[in-house]
Enzyme design. Structure first.
Site, short mmCIF file in Angstrom:
data_model
loop_
_atom_site.label_atom_id
_atom_site.label_comp_id
_atom_site.label_asym_id
_atom_site.label_seq_id
_atom_site.Cartn_x
_atom_site.Cartn_y
_atom_site.Cartn_z
N ARG A 112 0.86 -1.19 0.00
CA ARG A 112 0.00 0.00 0.00
C ARG A 112 0.89 1.24 0.00
O ARG A 112 1.77 1.37 0.86
CB ARG A 112 -0.91 0.00 1.24
CG ARG A 112 -1.73 1.26 1.38
CD ARG A 112 -2.75 1.19 2.51
NE ARG A 112 -3.45 2.45 2.61
CZ ARG A 112 -3.34 3.31 3.63
NH1 ARG A 112 -2.59 3.04 4.67
NH2 ARG A 112 -3.99 4.44 3.61
N HIS A 157 -3.00 10.97 0.80
CA HIS A 157 -2.43 10.73 2.14
C HIS A 157 -1.86 12.06 2.64
O HIS A 157 -0.66 12.19 2.91
CB HIS A 157 -1.38 9.62 2.08
CG HIS A 157 -1.11 8.96 3.40
ND1 HIS A 157 -1.24 7.61 3.61
CD2 HIS A 157 -0.71 9.47 4.59
CE1 HIS A 157 -0.93 7.31 4.87
NE2 HIS A 157 -0.60 8.42 5.48
N ASN A 345 -7.41 1.65 9.88
CA ASN A 345 -6.09 1.82 10.51
C ASN A 345 -6.28 1.81 12.03
O ASN A 345 -7.14 2.53 12.54
CB ASN A 345 -5.46 3.16 10.13
CG ASN A 345 -5.05 3.22 8.67
OD1 ASN A 345 -5.20 2.25 7.93
ND2 ASN A 345 -4.53 4.37 8.25
N TYR A 347 -4.01 1.62 15.89
CA TYR A 347 -2.73 1.60 16.58
C TYR A 347 -2.84 1.37 18.09
O TYR A 347 -2.03 0.68 18.66
CB TYR A 347 -1.98 2.93 16.35
CG TYR A 347 -1.46 3.05 14.94
CD1 TYR A 347 -0.17 2.60 14.63
CD2 TYR A 347 -2.24 3.58 13.93
CE1 TYR A 347 0.32 2.69 13.34
CE2 TYR A 347 -1.76 3.67 12.63
CZ TYR A 347 -0.48 3.22 12.33
OH TYR A 347 -0.01 3.29 11.05
C1 NOJ Z 1 -1.47 6.81 10.39
C2 NOJ Z 1 -1.03 7.59 9.20
O1 NOJ Z 1 -1.77 7.18 8.09
C3 NOJ Z 1 0.46 7.45 8.92
O2 NOJ Z 1 0.81 8.41 7.98
C4 NOJ Z 1 1.24 7.61 10.21
O3 NOJ Z 1 2.62 7.55 9.98
C5 NOJ Z 1 0.83 6.52 11.16
N1 NOJ Z 1 -0.56 6.72 11.49
C6 NOJ Z 1 1.62 6.50 12.47
O4 NOJ Z 1 1.40 7.67 13.17
#
Ligand code: NOJ
Length: 523
Positions: A112, A157, A345, A347
């Protein structure tokens, strides 16, 4: 015998313990030892992700126009933690063939990446297409395909052409037209090579941090107003690009198109506290539902709870209209169902408690409208960036939330997941993170029947991490940013990911490079 008072005291203690256990307990199912008891099926898409602005460099090379991030960083040289910018970063504009070899070495079959809008259209508009930009992306996609790697391409992006930023960027409705024009150029030029598109990356982070605060460029700090205009027009731009592809390109090019949204998991601070539960749900709706409901719900439009909350707050604050714009019935229809997959996404997670005002909140703002105080559990490991604590069960809970809210028919693709640290190639914390998060993903797929069809690790190599500059490292490969050729070195986590991809299992016991290499070689 225990006296009744002592029984009551024990009862209270046990109740208290079970609250804590229920809060963070049963979801830690599995032993995180030996081999995982579930595996990823053969068709599961494994990939790795990156983004143009974070790795390409070549900020003014080959006729590229400036993006708003280029300009902001040049004008504010001390904006990032290390006063760096992304003029060169990992130099992928020059070294993309090395990147492709690294992707191939990982054994994944999907990569990606994003197109830099100002590299393709230096003025933002489609009256002039930059030939060198066309050459660069064609060569990149062809090289990937020649190596058996499917490109998954994000149109946006965050690196908006500066010429469009001066018009107000996403706060201006005209962006919907310009984004459609850009998408048309990209589909025409690259649609023969690219079969999986995502329109926008993380509109929530982009709008709330870049338009609502100054944490990201363009740092508008238009809290509670500009940030919602950004949400609104980004969503409409997404729908335009989706229908453009669907109506004019899909039949001949045969690809798919979706969007990438982001979400933290919102965990009630005290699991059985009704107010904390309400706060968590409100947070999920204000942060993810605001974007996902218009696209993935049966009814479409913003979630009713979001609509009512922002309308009521706006009214109470003396605005004669809601700070969150309204969609017309036609716009609701154009957004509803406008994605072939749910790109997600994820985290980290936060603990939620209701609050009407916190000292760092602006009024009005998304924070204030949400009315939830967020914090992270101190016991959760935090190997790098200040916002990223490790709580693997949050991943499974989030996947269940998405599946329960939008159904199990829509395929979910994890378009990013990963963790940062402060650097080095023996990145044990990252190995541990991938092991545990991927295990939670296995549980979500196998036990909860969440329809997850793909996973992309963030990120291929150390890169420019926005406000953190080069301080936070997310890469599977280390990059020596001081070396002339931006030397890339494989980290322990890259060996680990390679092992997971090839065995389709998680082996919690292999932690050193030599044994990882042995397992990979045996396959
Ligand atoms: C999501 C973002 O899409 C990406 O650009 C970023 O580096 C990561 N989070 C980590 O913060």
């Amino acid at each position: 015998m225990l006296s009744s008072r002592r029984v009551a005291a024990w009862g209270a203690l046990l109740a208290c313990l079970s609250v804590t256990l229920e809060a963070r307990g049963p979801e830690e199912e599995g032993q995180y030892k030996g081999l995982s008891n579930y595996s990823f099926h053969d068709k599961f898409m494994f990939g790795v992700a990156s983004a143009a602005f974070q790795i390409e460099g070549g900020w003014n090379a080959g006729g590229k126009g400036p993006s708003m991030w280029d300009v902001y960083l040049h004008e504010h040289p001390n904006y990032t933690l290390d006063s760096s910018n992304a003029d060169v970063t990992a130099d992928s504009y020059r070294l993309y063939k090395e990147d492709v070899s690294m992707v191939k070495d990982l054994g994944v079959t999907y990569y990606r990446l994003s197109i830099s809008w100002p590299r393709l259209l230096p003025q933002g508009t489609d009256n002039y297409v930059n030939e060198d930009g066309v050459r660069y992306y064609k060569e990149l996609f062809e090289t990937l395909l020649a190596n058996g790697i499917t490109p998954v391409v994000t149109l946006y992006h965050w690196d908006l052409p500066q010429s469009l930023m001066v018009l107000g960027g996403w706060a201006n409705p005209v962006m919907v037209d310009y984004f459609e024009d850009y998408a048309r150029v990209a589909f025409k030029l690259f649609g023969g090579l690219v079969k999986i598109w995502t329109t926008l990356n993380e509109p929530h982070q982009h709008c709330s941090n870049g338009y609502g605060t100054d944490f990201f460029a363009p740092a508008l700090s238009s809290h509670g107003v500009g940030e919602y205009l950004c949400v609104h027009y980004m969503l409409l731009a997404h729908a335009r690009a989706y229908h453009l592809y669907n109506n004019y390109f899909k039949a001949t090019q045969g690809g798919k198109i979706g969007i990438t949204l982001d979400a933290f998991w919102a965990e009630p601070k005290v699991v059985n506290d009704p107010q904390d539960k309400i706060a968590s749900e409100r947070y999920m709706q204000m942060h993810l539902g605001m974007y996902a409901h218009p696209i993935f719900s049966k009814d479409g439009d913003y979630p009713l709870s979001v609509r009512q909350r922002v309308d009521a707050m706006s009214h109470h604050q003396g605005y004669s209209r809601s700070r969150l714009p309204y969609f017309t019935p036609e716009e609701v229809e154009s957004l509803r169902g406008s994605s072939d997959f749910f790109g997600l996404n994820h985290y980290t997670s936060y603990l939620m408690t209701p609050s009407s005002l916190e000292p760092n909140w602006k009024v009005p703002s998304l924070d204030h409208d949400t009315g939830v105080r967020i914090e992270q559990e101190p016991s959760w490991p935090k190997p790098g960036a200040s916002w990223l604590s490790v709580y693997p069960p949050g991943f499974r809970k989030l996947l269940n939330w998405v599946s329960n809210n939008y159904g199990r028919d829509i395929p979910i693709i994890i378009t990013e997941n990963g963790v940062s640290d402060t650097g080095g190639i023996n990145d044990y914390a990252r190995v541990d993170y991938y092991n545990r998060y991927l295990y939670q993903l296995l549980l979500a797929i196998n036990i909860d029947h969440c329809n997850v069809q793909g996973y992309f690790a963030w990120t291929l190599m150390d890169d420019f991490e926005w406000k953190d500059g080069y301080v936070s490292k997310f890469g599977l490969y280390h990059v020596d940013f001081d070396s002339p050729n931006k030397t890339r070195t494989k980290k322990l986590s890259a060996y680990k990911y390679q092992e997971i991809v090839s065995t389709r299992l998680i082996n919690f016991d292999t932690l050193d490079k030599r044994s990882l290499r042995r397992t990979v070689n045996r396959i």
